[in-house]
Design an enzyme around this catalytic site. Structure first.
Site, mmCIF file in Angstrom:
data_model
loop_
_atom_site.group_PDB
_atom_site.id
_atom_site.type_symbol
_atom_site.label_atom_id
_atom_site.label_comp_id
_atom_site.label_asym_id
_atom_site.label_seq_id
_atom_site.Cartn_x
_atom_site.Cartn_y
_atom_site.Cartn_z
ATOM 1 C CD GLU A 133 -4.740 -2.883 -1.735
ATOM 2 O OE1 GLU A 133 -5.571 -2.693 -0.434
ATOM 3 O OE2 GLU A 133 -3.410 -3.012 -1.546
ATOM 4 C CD GLU A 180 -0.550 0.271 -2.560
ATOM 5 O OE1 GLU A 180 -0.349 -0.463 -1.477
ATOM 6 O OE2 GLU A 180 -1.583 0.758 -2.602
HETATM 7 C C1 BGP Z 1 -2.652 -1.026 0.782
HETATM 8 C C2 BGP Z 1 -3.160 0.216 0.446
HETATM 9 C C3 BGP Z 1 -2.516 1.508 0.680
HETATM 10 C C4 BGP Z 1 -1.296 1.322 2.147
HETATM 11 C C5 BGP Z 1 -0.840 0.236 2.057
HETATM 12 C C6 BGP Z 1 0.029 -0.413 3.423
HETATM 13 O O1 BGP Z 1 -3.403 -2.131 1.036
HETATM 14 O O2 BGP Z 1 -3.485 0.311 -0.820
HETATM 15 O O3 BGP Z 1 -3.229 2.544 0.915
HETATM 16 O O4 BGP Z 1 -1.999 1.748 3.060
HETATM 17 O O5 BGP Z 1 -1.449 -1.033 1.874
HETATM 18 O O6 BGP Z 1 -0.791 -0.608 4.351
HETATM 19 P P1 BGP Z 1 -0.902 -0.018 5.730
HETATM 20 O O7 BGP Z 1 -1.023 1.505 5.457
HETATM 21 O O8 BGP Z 1 -2.212 -0.417 6.274
HETATM 22 O O9 BGP Z 1 0.227 -0.614 6.475
#
Ligand code: BGP
Length: 459
Positions: A165, A363
């Site tokens: 990202e 993800e």
């Molecule tokens: C994505 C990231 C992850 C993870 C996920 C969930 O953007 O790559 O590292 O954190 O989001 O988001 P959050 O943890 O902010 O709820």
């Protein structure tokens, strides 16, 4: 029955900072998350910092058994740059070499394919001190770090990613204050984005010299932009939102070049980065072999209601307003829209506009607060998460049936992990983590995931 190919990768993803713990032990150098949580003036974030995790560094062997027990045939994590090179370059940390080698070998020995990412928001502190991604020298340090990783681990790892990202460290670090170094400096943001794309291409070049069998890609958080209506002004707003959120990295990574409309806007706002023709040639010649896509939510946009303030620091929202579509389904905990069809639209976009390149979901998941209240007979019964996965997988299977070349689906995340700004507020795991005791308990979704992977689909 919703079915996937027999060779499909079913797994989950995490990142070094979010699961390893031991953040100042075993000779690891500090990274920007240590600065964010421990240094003035950021100390107000004195919640739980990256020192409190599921300590994968010490539990990796039993955690890999848990991966196996939940049906995983693949797993994505990252290498911590500042663990391998405490200063970002120079002397290597042998303990880190041993750790990562063991992890990758242990995964392979258990039939779990490692997908390894080189950079997940975690700039070594020593390199941030010299300007981080704003400094061209840091691109060279990253290239050397990447080359070292490929040389050390190419036998175990055949699926690599250069960045996770990248638009996030650009926006959160340089347009809004959500990541260190917490600047609002659009010119720096563009330079950082450009250097990141260049660093990715240079790493790809290094990789292809070392290993001809494996694959290297980049993980992008694609957020399809949907216009409020088909009025041309709304459609244009969505086109521009896509340019910044998605095409800014998708185009250089897959096509080797920037969209001319994006370049025109950047030029118009006097934000062009320092670049060379040689660099542009590197980006052109060193494209990804495959793509990772993180999908959580779309963005809904419309034409601007008011004239933008020309004196305010530039953000992409100079060109569009966000709009809250009535009736949209929200995840109330994370405040993100749940729109499973977005995954299908991404599949079609990659098929039709990006040469049908091989890709995978790296993800997708649902963060929920206070999951404790869903505990029954000792386990969290997270039916909402299973429903979330099923809805997204149904649209993904349709995309694959229609010719999109998707090779896998990784949920976020395996064991409840630490998050950058929310610590442990929103839990995403297939496995519950008891922070106090470090106990791991498989949630209902973890058991369901095993069935999914074993049957390559679900009823
Ligand atoms: C994505 C990231 C992850 C993870 C996920 C969930 O953007 O790559 O590292 O954190 O989001 O988001 P959050 O943890 O902010 O709820």
């Amino acid at each position: 029955m919703v079915e996937f190919p027999k060779s499909f990768f079913f797994g989950s993803a995490t990142s070094a900072t979010q699961c390893e713990g031991a953040h100042t032990a075993y000779d690891k150098g500090a990274d920007i998350w240590d600065l964010w949580y421990e240094q003035e003036p950021f100390k107000f974030h004195d919640e739980i910092g990256p020192g409190t995790t599921s300590t994968f560094y010490e539990h990796y062997q039993s955690d890999i058994q848990l991966l196996k027990a939940t049906g995983h045939n693949s797993f994505r994590t990252s290498i911590s740059w500042s663990r391998l090179f405490p200063k970002g370059y120079g002397e290597i940390n042998e303990d880190a070499v041993r750790f990562y080698k063991d992890v990758f070998q242990e995964l392979k020995a258990n039939g779990i394919e490692p997908f390894v990412n080189l950079y997940h928001f975690d700039m070594p502190a020593a390199l941030q001190e010299i300007g981080g991604w704003e400094n061209r020298q840091v691109v060279a340090y990253y290239q050397a770090y990447a080359k070292t990783c490929f040389t050390l681990f190419h036998e175990e790892v055949k699926h690599w990613f250069t960045f996770n990202e990248p638009i996030v460290h650009v926006e959160c670090g340089y347009l809004s204050c959500y990541h260190y170094p917490c600047k609002v400096d659009p010119k720096a943001a563009v330079q950082v984005a450009y250097h990141t794309a260049l660093a990715s291409a240079l790493a790809i070049r290094e990789y292809h010299k070392i290993d001809k069998e494996g694959k290297i890609g980049i993980v992008l958080n694609l957020t399809p932009a949907y216009p409020r209506s088909d009025h041309p002004a709304d459609v244009k707003a969505a086109t521009i939102a896509e340019l910044f959120a998605n095409k800014s990295f998708l185009d250089p990574s897959v096509k080797g070049e920037y969209d001319p409309m994006l370049v025109e806007i950047i030029r118009k706002h006097d934000l062009m980065p320092t670049y060379t023709q040689e660099d542009l040639q590197v980006i052109k010649e060193n494209r990804v072999d495959f793509l990772g896509v993180n999908y959580y939510q779309p963005v809904r946009v419309c034409a601007k209601a008011n004239m933008p303030n020309p004196d305010a620091p530039f953000t992409p929202e100079y060109y569009f307003d966000r709009y809250e579509m009535p009736g949209r389904k929200m995840n109330p905990y994370r405040g993100w829209e749940i729109y499973p069809k977005g995954i299908y639209d991404i599949a079609m976009n990659i098929r039709d506009n990006y040469g049908n390149i091989e890709w995978m979901i790296t993800e997708n998941g649902m963060g929920v607060e206070n999951e404790e209240r869903f505990r029954k007979d000792g386990r969290i019964e997270d039916d909402y998460r299973i429903a979330f996965f099923k809805d997204h997988l149904t649209w993904l299977a349709k995309g694959i049936k229609e010719g999109s070349h998707c090779i896998g689906y990784h949920v976020w995340t395996f064991i409840d992990c630490w998050s950058w700004l929310n610590a442990y507020k929103n839990r995403y795991g297939l496995v519950e983590l008891n922070l106090a005791t470090q106990e791991r308990i498989i949630k209902k979704s973890g058991r369901w995931f095993k069935e999914l992977a074993e049957h390559h689909g679900f009823e």
